[in-house]
Design a protein around this motif. Sequence first.
Motif, mmCIF file in Angstrom:
data_model
loop_
_atom_site.group_PDB
_atom_site.id
_atom_site.type_symbol
_atom_site.label_atom_id
_atom_site.label_comp_id
_atom_site.label_asym_id
_atom_site.label_seq_id
_atom_site.Cartn_x
_atom_site.Cartn_y
_atom_site.Cartn_z
ATOM 1 N N THR A 1 2.266 0.364 -5.591
ATOM 2 C CA THR A 1 1.063 -0.137 -6.119
ATOM 3 C C THR A 1 1.233 0.624 -7.599
ATOM 4 O OG1 THR A 1 -0.168 1.938 -5.174
ATOM 5 C CG2 THR A 1 -0.338 -0.207 -4.320
ATOM 6 N N GLY A 2 0.813 -0.413 -8.489
ATOM 7 C CA GLY A 2 0.715 0.355 -9.846
ATOM 8 C C GLY A 2 1.865 -0.177 -10.664
ATOM 9 N N LEU A 3 2.361 0.750 -11.801
ATOM 10 C CA LEU A 3 3.642 0.202 -12.138
ATOM 11 C C LEU A 3 4.632 0.901 -11.637
ATOM 12 C CD1 LEU A 3 2.941 0.747 -16.037
ATOM 13 C CD2 LEU A 3 2.830 -1.470 -14.703
ATOM 14 N N ALA A 4 5.382 0.048 -10.635
ATOM 15 C CA ALA A 4 6.417 0.699 -9.908
ATOM 16 C C ALA A 4 7.637 -0.602 -9.699
ATOM 17 C CB ALA A 4 5.976 1.026 -8.383
ATOM 18 N N THR A 5 8.882 -0.229 -9.645
ATOM 19 C CA THR A 5 9.856 -1.191 -9.438
ATOM 20 C C THR A 5 10.178 -1.323 -7.993
ATOM 21 O OG1 THR A 5 11.589 0.295 -9.933
ATOM 22 C CG2 THR A 5 10.757 -0.936 -11.860
ATOM 23 N N GLY A 6 9.995 -0.310 -7.288
ATOM 24 C CA GLY A 6 10.092 -0.388 -5.772
ATOM 25 C C GLY A 6 9.269 0.720 -5.139
ATOM 26 N N PRO A 7 9.331 0.771 -3.672
ATOM 27 C CA PRO A 7 8.806 1.940 -2.996
ATOM 28 C C PRO A 7 9.027 3.148 -3.324
ATOM 29 C CG PRO A 7 10.096 0.589 -1.500
ATOM 30 C CD PRO A 7 10.140 0.012 -2.755
ATOM 31 N N HIS A 8 8.049 3.959 -3.656
ATOM 32 C CA HIS A 8 8.577 5.232 -3.978
ATOM 33 C C HIS A 8 7.014 6.208 -4.097
ATOM 34 C CE1 HIS A 8 7.863 4.413 -7.954
ATOM 35 N NE2 HIS A 8 7.686 5.426 -8.438
ATOM 36 N N LEU A 9 7.231 7.651 -4.123
ATOM 37 C CA LEU A 9 6.036 8.392 -4.255
ATOM 38 C C LEU A 9 6.302 9.197 -5.478
ATOM 39 C CD1 LEU A 9 3.459 10.051 -3.092
ATOM 40 C CD2 LEU A 9 5.034 11.805 -2.394
ATOM 41 N N ASP A 10 5.366 8.953 -6.296
ATOM 42 C CA ASP A 10 5.168 9.766 -7.655
ATOM 43 C C ASP A 10 4.415 11.061 -7.387
ATOM 44 O OD1 ASP A 10 4.818 10.843 -10.345
ATOM 45 O OD2 ASP A 10 4.538 8.671 -11.259
ATOM 46 N N TYR A 11 5.160 11.945 -7.242
ATOM 47 C CA TYR A 11 4.631 13.346 -6.996
ATOM 48 C C TYR A 11 4.582 14.413 -8.169
ATOM 49 C CZ TYR A 11 4.199 18.042 -5.146
ATOM 50 O OH TYR A 11 3.703 19.475 -4.871
ATOM 51 N N ARG A 12 3.475 14.776 -8.590
ATOM 52 C CA ARG A 12 3.285 15.851 -9.593
ATOM 53 C C ARG A 12 2.263 16.898 -9.164
ATOM 54 N NH1 ARG A 12 2.972 11.988 -14.758
ATOM 55 N NH2 ARG A 12 4.241 10.267 -14.104
#
Length: 471
Positions: A407-418
């Motif tokens: 979801t959002g601005l993503a080219t493929g499935p992944h987790l943005d962890y910060r």
Amino acid sequence: MRDWRSRRQRSRFQRRHSWRVPVSGGLRLGEGALGSAALVFVLSACVSYGVITGFGDSRGERSQLGLAAVATFGPPSLPEFFGPGLPSDLPHVEAAAPQEKPATMQVVTGHIPRASTLAAALGSQGVAVQTVDRISRTLRPLFDFRRAQPGDFYALIQDESGEILSFEYQRGRRTVYRLERDEQGLRGVRSELPLERRVVRLAGVIDRSLFETVHELGEGAGLTEKYADVFIWDIDFSSQTRPGDEFRMVFEKFYDREGFVRYGNILAAQYRSGNREFTALYFKDKDGYADYYTPDGNSVRRTFLRAPVNYTHISSRYSKSRLHPILKVRRPHEGIDYAAPTGTAVWAVADGEVVFKGWEGGFGRLLKIRHNNGYISYYGHLSAYADGLHVGSRVQQKQVIGRVGRTGLATGPHLDYRLKLGGRFVDPLKVKFPAGRPVTVIAQPRFAQMRDLRLAELLEVSPALVLEAAM
């Protein structure tokens, strides 16, 4: 109760059956060999068919069902009853007064058929709808019979009026639900069938991956996951394993009469990669607190996990200047992108409280968790949140909080962890988190004894070997 249920499961009565058993409290056998032999025969038959579930306690009191017999002896003398040809010096048998009609018990057993329910199975054996409803309502706090599975075993005993004396339902291979009668009436009880515990040792050298090597040694993925969880704060087995790495472990396996049921705890684990070696020992103190420790008694647990997801690879690292794959401009990327299939479980990296749940620009579905040490963790591009999770929810380390998505601005499935501390994002891979609590001073002598035993077992590299077994 005696394992009359398992007896029946191992016999031809494993199929569905319903029969009536005469019961008489008036059978009295005389002294001598014939009286004793008859009594043994009668009691053996009752036990074999599950009629007697107990003979009473140490004070001679009767069990719940009482002492039951499968025959009623009337007025005829022994020669008349057993037929001609008996010797005249047989011991005297005192007959009980004749009864107009012996009491009976109805016993119904069976397995849930395919595409059926408990109600349908019992109904096909003549059990009243009201009885089935009472069973369901009484056990509902413990088990919902809408979740009954084909093959589940049941056994119902009623008296001649249809009153429930006992009911037993075995769910799968382990769990048993019972209706037991006491002074208050019927009550539901849940219990686990005893399993045999075996302690096993396993060692190997990695060729391609830890999962494949453990599988080739004859063990399942469940064991590999438990082993990886022991070192989850130190080793990333999805990216840091190398051919030639060595592993050793001592672990529990549990069995029933049909075979392997499940894995227990990893009792000791060791992993060597190049010049790095990690060792973890399972220890439970007298207060019941259990954890994994290094040989010197320090906890291997950290306050934060190394990664919040079981990922395939890191697609983007922490950077102050990265070319955005969609916007095509350089901008900071102050987190770690973990690539994983859509729907992969996402974990909370540490205990904390949910402070944000919702959509936020390029992050898409985002979750924020505030932790006790001042950190706030971010989980972006989620496809879904865990059920029941809301702002204010308390979560524990490695609790599932959502699912990987794009979801959002993503080219493929992944987790943005910060990770954010003091209002600024930090590189999650460079933060050094403190360890958990060490072995207490009072528990150190017991820990040292256990440590020496487990380390000796780990050093003996060999194929899978049973070290001990116990029920």
